[in-house]
Design a protein around this motif. Structure first.
Motif, PDB file in Angstrom:
ATOM      1  N   GLY A  27      54.004  39.591  46.114  1.00  0.00           N
ATOM      2  CA  GLY A  27      53.396  39.125  44.865  1.00  0.00           C
ATOM      3  C   GLY A  27      54.436  38.581  43.917  1.00  0.00           C
ATOM      4  N   LEU A  28      55.578  39.256  43.860  1.00  0.00           N
ATOM      5  CA  LEU A  28      56.675  38.798  43.009  1.00  0.00           C
ATOM      6  C   LEU A  28      57.145  37.412  43.453  1.00  0.00           C
ATOM      7  N   SER A  37      48.310  33.017  37.426  1.00  0.00           N
ATOM      8  CA  SER A  37      46.878  33.311  37.411  1.00  0.00           C
ATOM      9  C   SER A  37      46.224  32.982  38.752  1.00  0.00           C
ATOM     10  N   TYR A  38      46.684  31.933  39.428  1.00  0.00           N
ATOM     11  CA  TYR A  38      46.132  31.567  40.732  1.00  0.00           C
ATOM     12  C   TYR A  38      46.512  32.611  41.778  1.00  0.00           C
ATOM     13  N   VAL A  39      47.770  33.019  41.737  1.00  0.00           N
ATOM     14  CA  VAL A  39      48.249  34.044  42.678  1.00  0.00           C
ATOM     15  C   VAL A  39      47.487  35.342  42.455  1.00  0.00           C
ATOM     16  N   ALA A 150      47.097  46.506  39.162  1.00  0.00           N
ATOM     17  CA  ALA A 150      48.213  46.735  38.230  1.00  0.00           C
ATOM     18  C   ALA A 150      49.547  46.450  38.915  1.00  0.00           C
ATOM     19  N   VAL A 151      49.694  46.911  40.155  1.00  0.00           N
ATOM     20  CA  VAL A 151      50.932  46.641  40.891  1.00  0.00           C
ATOM     21  C   VAL A 151      51.075  45.146  41.140  1.00  0.00           C
ATOM     22  N   ALA A 152      49.973  44.497  41.523  1.00  0.00           N
ATOM     23  CA  ALA A 152      50.023  43.051  41.753  1.00  0.00           C
ATOM     24  C   ALA A 152      50.434  42.321  40.476  1.00  0.00           C
ATOM     25  N   GLY A 153      49.832  42.716  39.354  1.00  0.00           N
ATOM     26  CA  GLY A 153      50.182  42.089  38.078  1.00  0.00           C
ATOM     27  C   GLY A 153      51.641  42.295  37.723  1.00  0.00           C
ATOM     28  N   LEU A 154      52.116  43.521  37.908  1.00  0.00           N
ATOM     29  CA  LEU A 154      53.533  43.792  37.637  1.00  0.00           C
ATOM     30  C   LEU A 154      54.435  42.991  38.567  1.00  0.00           C
ATOM     31  N   GLY A 155      54.044  42.946  39.831  1.00  0.00           N
ATOM     32  CA  GLY A 155      54.857  42.205  40.793  1.00  0.00           C
ATOM     33  C   GLY A 155      54.908  40.725  40.478  1.00  0.00           C
ATOM     34  N   ILE A 156      53.787  40.181  40.084  1.00  0.00           N
ATOM     35  CA  ILE A 156      53.719  38.746  39.818  1.00  0.00           C
ATOM     36  C   ILE A 156      54.417  38.393  38.511  1.00  0.00           C
TER      37      ILE A 156
END
Length: 193
Positions: A27-28, A37-39, A150-156
Motif C-alpha cells: 500500500g505504501l 484515493s484511487y489506491v 486503517a493500516v491501508a490508510g497509514l501505509g498509503i
C-alpha cells in the motif's frame, strides 16, 4: 446490535497483526506511485471482500459445539502467534505500474494486489477465528475491516513516518502477544467449559 468491546478488540488485534504485513508495505509503494484515493478505494474493496469471506467462514464454525470452537480457535491463535514471532522479513515484490493514472487502472491494481496477497493470510484467518469466538459477525466484521482500512490508510499516506518512529519488530511482538493471550484463553475455555 454492535458490541463496541468486540469491535475495539478485533480492530486492535487486526490492526497490529496487519501493520508488519507486506500488504501494508505494498500500500505504501502504491501510494507513492499513484493517486492515494484511487489506491485506497481498490485496497479497501479487496479488504472488505476478504473480511466478508472470513466472517462467513467463522460464522459457520459457531454451528459446532462451543468446546470444539474454543479449542480450534485457541490452536489457530497460537499458530498465528508462532507465525508472527518466527516470520522472517521478506523482500518487497516489484509492483507493476499501470500505463496511466485512470481510476479503474489504479483501483484494479490495488484491488488485485491485495486480493491475491491476502488470500488465506493470517489476518483473514484471525478474522474467521474471532467471528467464531465471539459469535457476533457484525461487530467482528466491522472491527476487522476498520483495522485493515486503517493500516491501508497509514501505509498509503504515512507509512514511512510510522515505521521510522515505531520499530516493526515491536509491532510484530505486540500482535503476537495479543494472539498468544487469545489462544491461551480460548484453550482454557475449551477445557473448562
Amino acid at each position: 446490535m454492535i458490541s463496541i468491546t468486540v469491535l475495539a478488540l478485533v480492530f486492535g488485534v487486526i490492526f497490529l497483526a496487519e501493520l508488519p504485513d507486506k500488504t501494508a508495505l505494498a500500500g505504501l509503494v502504491l501510494g507513492t506511485r499513484y493517486r492515494a484515493s484511487y489506491v485506497f478505494a481498490g485496497v479497501s474493496a479487496a479488504f472488505l471482500l476478504h473480511v466478508v469471506l472470513a466472517v462467513a467462514a467463522g460464522s459457520l464454525l459457531t454451528l459446532l459445539p462451543r468446546q470444539i470452537v474454543h479449542g480450534i480457535t485457541g490452536v489457530l491463535f497460537l499458530g498465528g502467534a508462532a507465525v508472527l514471532l518466527l516470520k522472517k522479513d521478506e523482500d518487497d515484490e516489484e509492483i507493476r505500474r499501470p500505463e496511466n493514472q485512470s481510476f479503474w487502472k489504479v483501483f484494479s491494481t490495488g484491488f488485485m494486489l491485495i486480493l491475491v496477497a491476502e488470500c488465506g493470510d493470517l489476518t483473514q484467518i484471525m478474522t474467521a477465528n474471532l467471528a467464531a469466538r465471539y459469535n457476533d459477525p457484525l461487530s467482528v466484521g466491522l472491527g476487522a475491516v476498520l483495522g485493515l482500512w486503517a493500516v491501508a490508510g497509514l501505509g498509503i499516506v504515512g507509512g514511512k513516518a510510522l515505521m521510522k518512529r515505531v520499530p516493526l519488530q515491536l509491532i510484530t511482538k505486540i500482535a503476537a502477544l495479543l494472539m498468544l493471550g487469545l489462544g491461551v484463553w480460548s484453550l482454557f475455555e475449551a477445557v473448562v467449559a
